[in-house]
Design an enzyme around this catalytic site. Structure first.
Site, PDB file in Angstrom:
ATOM      1  N   ASP A 195      -3.411   4.799   2.500  1.00 33.97           N
ATOM      2  CA  ASP A 195      -3.794   5.276   3.833  1.00 33.97           C
ATOM      3  C   ASP A 195      -3.420   6.738   3.940  1.00 33.97           C
ATOM      4  O   ASP A 195      -2.261   7.090   3.737  1.00 33.97           O
ATOM      5  CB  ASP A 195      -3.008   4.519   4.925  1.00 33.97           C
ATOM      6  CG  ASP A 195      -3.736   3.283   5.421  1.00 33.97           C
ATOM      7  OD1 ASP A 195      -4.868   3.032   4.963  1.00 33.97           O
ATOM      8  OD2 ASP A 195      -3.169   2.576   6.263  1.00 33.97           O
TER       9      ASP A 195
ATOM     10  N   ASP B  75       0.844  -1.193   0.000  1.00 26.92           N
ATOM     11  CA  ASP B  75       0.000   0.000   0.000  1.00 26.92           C
ATOM     12  C   ASP B  75       0.882   1.246   0.000  1.00 26.92           C
ATOM     13  O   ASP B  75       2.103   1.143  -0.042  1.00 26.92           O
ATOM     14  CB  ASP B  75      -0.939  -0.005   1.223  1.00 26.92           C
ATOM     15  CG  ASP B  75      -0.180   0.180   2.542  1.00 26.92           C
ATOM     16  OD1 ASP B  75       1.072   0.213   2.528  1.00 26.92           O
ATOM     17  OD2 ASP B  75      -0.846   0.300   3.577  1.00 26.92           O
TER      18      ASP B  75
ATOM     19  N   ASP C 117       1.424   4.654   2.301  1.00 24.99           N
ATOM     20  CA  ASP C 117       1.110   5.277   3.593  1.00 24.99           C
ATOM     21  C   ASP C 117       1.530   6.743   3.547  1.00 24.99           C
ATOM     22  O   ASP C 117       2.714   7.041   3.411  1.00 24.99           O
ATOM     23  CB  ASP C 117       1.875   4.562   4.720  1.00 24.99           C
ATOM     24  CG  ASP C 117       1.590   3.060   4.741  1.00 24.99           C
ATOM     25  OD1 ASP C 117       0.462   2.688   5.065  1.00 24.99           O
ATOM     26  OD2 ASP C 117       2.505   2.275   4.401  1.00 24.99           O
TER      27      ASP C 117
HETATM   28  P1  DGT Z   1       4.097  -2.703   3.033  1.00 23.72           P
HETATM   29  O1  DGT Z   1       3.006  -1.712   2.929  1.00 23.72           O
HETATM   30  O2  DGT Z   1       3.602  -4.115   2.981  1.00 23.72           O
HETATM   31  O3  DGT Z   1       5.194  -2.468   2.053  1.00 23.72           O
HETATM   32  O4  DGT Z   1       4.796  -2.584   4.469  1.00 23.72           O
HETATM   33  P2  DGT Z   1       4.673  -1.419   5.531  1.00 23.72           P
HETATM   34  O5  DGT Z   1       5.813  -1.534   6.443  1.00 23.72           O
HETATM   35  O6  DGT Z   1       4.441  -0.112   4.853  1.00 23.72           O
HETATM   36  O7  DGT Z   1       3.432  -1.845   6.394  1.00 23.72           O
HETATM   37  P3  DGT Z   1       2.002  -1.158   6.554  1.00 23.72           P
HETATM   38  O8  DGT Z   1       1.614  -0.423   5.332  1.00 23.72           O
HETATM   39  O9  DGT Z   1       1.073  -2.220   7.032  1.00 23.72           O
HETATM   40  O10 DGT Z   1       2.161  -0.141   7.747  1.00 23.72           O
HETATM   41  C1  DGT Z   1       3.127   0.884   7.745  1.00 23.72           C
HETATM   42  C2  DGT Z   1       3.516   1.205   9.126  1.00 23.72           C
HETATM   43  O11 DGT Z   1       2.520   1.975   9.742  1.00 23.72           O
HETATM   44  C3  DGT Z   1       3.650  -0.049   9.966  1.00 23.72           C
HETATM   45  O12 DGT Z   1       4.964  -0.466  10.003  1.00 23.72           O
HETATM   46  C4  DGT Z   1       3.163   0.356  11.307  1.00 23.72           C
HETATM   47  C5  DGT Z   1       2.285   1.536  11.054  1.00 23.72           C
HETATM   48  N1  DGT Z   1       0.838   1.305  11.211  1.00 23.72           N
HETATM   49  C6  DGT Z   1       0.029   0.537  10.497  1.00 23.72           C
HETATM   50  N2  DGT Z   1      -1.235   0.645  10.925  1.00 23.72           N
HETATM   51  C7  DGT Z   1      -1.212   1.515  11.952  1.00 23.72           C
HETATM   52  C8  DGT Z   1      -2.193   2.084  12.823  1.00 23.72           C
HETATM   53  O13 DGT Z   1      -3.374   1.805  12.750  1.00 23.72           O
HETATM   54  N3  DGT Z   1      -1.755   2.995  13.747  1.00 23.72           N
HETATM   55  C9  DGT Z   1      -0.442   3.347  13.844  1.00 23.72           C
HETATM   56  N4  DGT Z   1      -0.053   4.216  14.749  1.00 23.72           N
HETATM   57  N5  DGT Z   1       0.485   2.844  13.047  1.00 23.72           N
HETATM   58  C10 DGT Z   1       0.112   1.949  12.126  1.00 23.72           C
HETATM   59 MG    MG Z   2       2.724   0.250   3.687  1.00 23.11          MG
END
Ligand code: DGT
Ligand code: MG
Length: 373
Positions: free
Chosen positions: A297, A204, A206
């Site tokens: 997001d 996704d 962010d």
């Molecule tokens: P991806 O999208 O699969 O390449 O990997 P990430 O590391 O971008 O993971 P993602 O998109 O699920 O979430 C990004 C970061 O945001 C994650 O490492 C922790 C944080 N995060 C996710 N959901 C929430 C939330 O509801 N509240 C807060 N404070 N942080 C969140």
């Molecule tokens: Mg992400």
């Protein structure tokens, strides 16, 4: 001062936020095995077990060498008996029977496919499995079981499960910046999550939105989302004032007052692009129009909380979880994506940068590229 021994140099810190973890590491086969059983444990509702396997994988990701023997693990923290057994099997036989069984199992494969639908979590996937549903076609035949988010998720299943490229993420930043500029000049849109950690693809996009004058950001999100919607950029959106915090472990669960209270929008964008490739439908017109659904997001944060939000949304999940655990158990502080609170001094510690937050916690600064725990 004693001479540094090999063992000293191999010393691995207990918390992920004390370690440097690059994106590319040297123990892929082992971490994949451990992450498979971690995921399987979560599918079974065993969060503790899932966390233990996930932590073991995270430790191996920070290890500067390829593990060749279980003896190499003696200097590593957080690797329990069960993880050790799986590592040993992979090292000795090239694969772990337990992990291979999980990978082959119908339940694991089905849960994994169901979870890939936007809006579907472990609970829903598990319930569908219990009801005898097995495939995406089964779900299409039982459309009534899906809520509106899941229906959109199913409709765009292929797009939403093909990796988002950095160039696509950057194109979305441009679109959102254009929207933001119309309503609040001077506001910034910042790409966080995995892309900020140096990943070239993600599941996704962010985005954080903030304005240097505190309070100016209020009410911005709904205007931005309405505009994006009116321009045809949104396939789905759902805005929350007070989002639920999926990151917290049971033991770390915090009161409602410290939960995420940002304006937050979960959305699916429709990204259009012109391709230069010859032979597309619109021959002679210089390219074809391509549309792709992408998960985005959007989070709006007041400027005073921006550093905390940036640190909180950059991840990885293991890094975030350990930052909060470290704060609580080693420093008697509560860290979230808004603030840092000292529970004994009963004061909030402000920070104008991520570096200042690390300083408050007495931690060496770890750059985003080294937070891939
Ligand atoms: P991806 O999208 O699969 O390449 O990997 P990430 O590391 O971008 O993971 P993602 O998109 O699920 O979430 C990004 C970061 O945001 C994650 O490492 C922790 C944080 N995060 C996710 N959901 C929430 C939330 O509801 N509240 C807060 N404070 N942080 C969140
Ligand atoms: Mg992400």
């Amino acid at each position: 001062v004693h001479a540094e021994t090999l063992e000293d140099r191999c010393q691995v810190a207990a918390y992920a936020c004390q370690r440097r973890t690059p994106l590319a590491h040297k123990n892929q086969l082992l971490t994949e095995a451990l992450e498979t059983v971690a995921e399987e444990a979560l599918f079974r509702g065993s969060e503790g077990r899932g966390l233990a396997f996930s932590r073991a994988a995270s430790v191996l990701k920070s290890f500067p060498w390829t593990v060749r023997s279980v003896k190499d693990l003696s200097s590593l923290p957080g690797i329990g008996e069960h993880s050790r057994k799986i590592i040993q099997e992979v090292l000795e036989d090239g694969a772990s029977a337990e992990v291979e069984n999980v990978r082959q199992s119908e339940r694991y494969q089905t849960m994994k496919n169901f979870k890939k639908i936007f809006g579907v979590g472990v609970k829903t996937a598990g319930r569908w499995y219990q009801e005898g549903l097995r495939t995406i076609s089964d779900l299409q035949a039982h459309h009534a079981k899906l809520n509106s988010a899941q229906q959109v998720g199913l409709l765009h299943y292929r797009d939403l499960n093909s990796p988002v490229k950095r160039s696509e993420a950057e194109a979305i930043v441009q679109v959102v910046q254009k929207a933001v500029d119309q309503f609040l000049p001077g506001a910034s849109v910042i790409l966080t999550g995995g892309f900020r950690r140096g990943k070239q693809t993600g599941h996704d996009v962010d985005l954080l939105i903030t304005h240097p004058t505190e309070g100016q950001e209020m009410g911005l999100l709904s205007k931005v989302v309405s505009w994006l919607d009116s321009q045809g950029f949104m396939l789905y959106h759902s805005t929350h004032r007070n989002s639920f915090q999926p990151l917290e472990d049971e033991e770390l669960s915090v009161s409602a007052t410290t939960m995420d209270r940002f304006d937050r929008c979960f959305s699916i964008f429709c990204l259009s692009s012109m391709t230069e490739e010859p032979g597309c439908e619109l021959k002679g017109s210089g390219g074809a129009h391509h549309r792709k659904a992408v998960r985005v997001d959007l989070v709006v944060t007041p400027y005073s909380q921006f550093s905390f939000a940036l640190l909180g949304w950059t991840g990885s999940k293991n890094f975030e979880r350990d930052l909060r655990r470290f704060s609580k158990y080693e420093k008697k502080m509560v860290l979230n994506s808004h603030t840092l609170y000292h529970t004994e001094k009963k004061i909030f510690l402000s920070a104008a940068s991520e570096e200042e937050i690390f300083q408050h916690l007495g931690l060496d600064f770890i750059s985003p590229e080294q937070r891939n725990a």
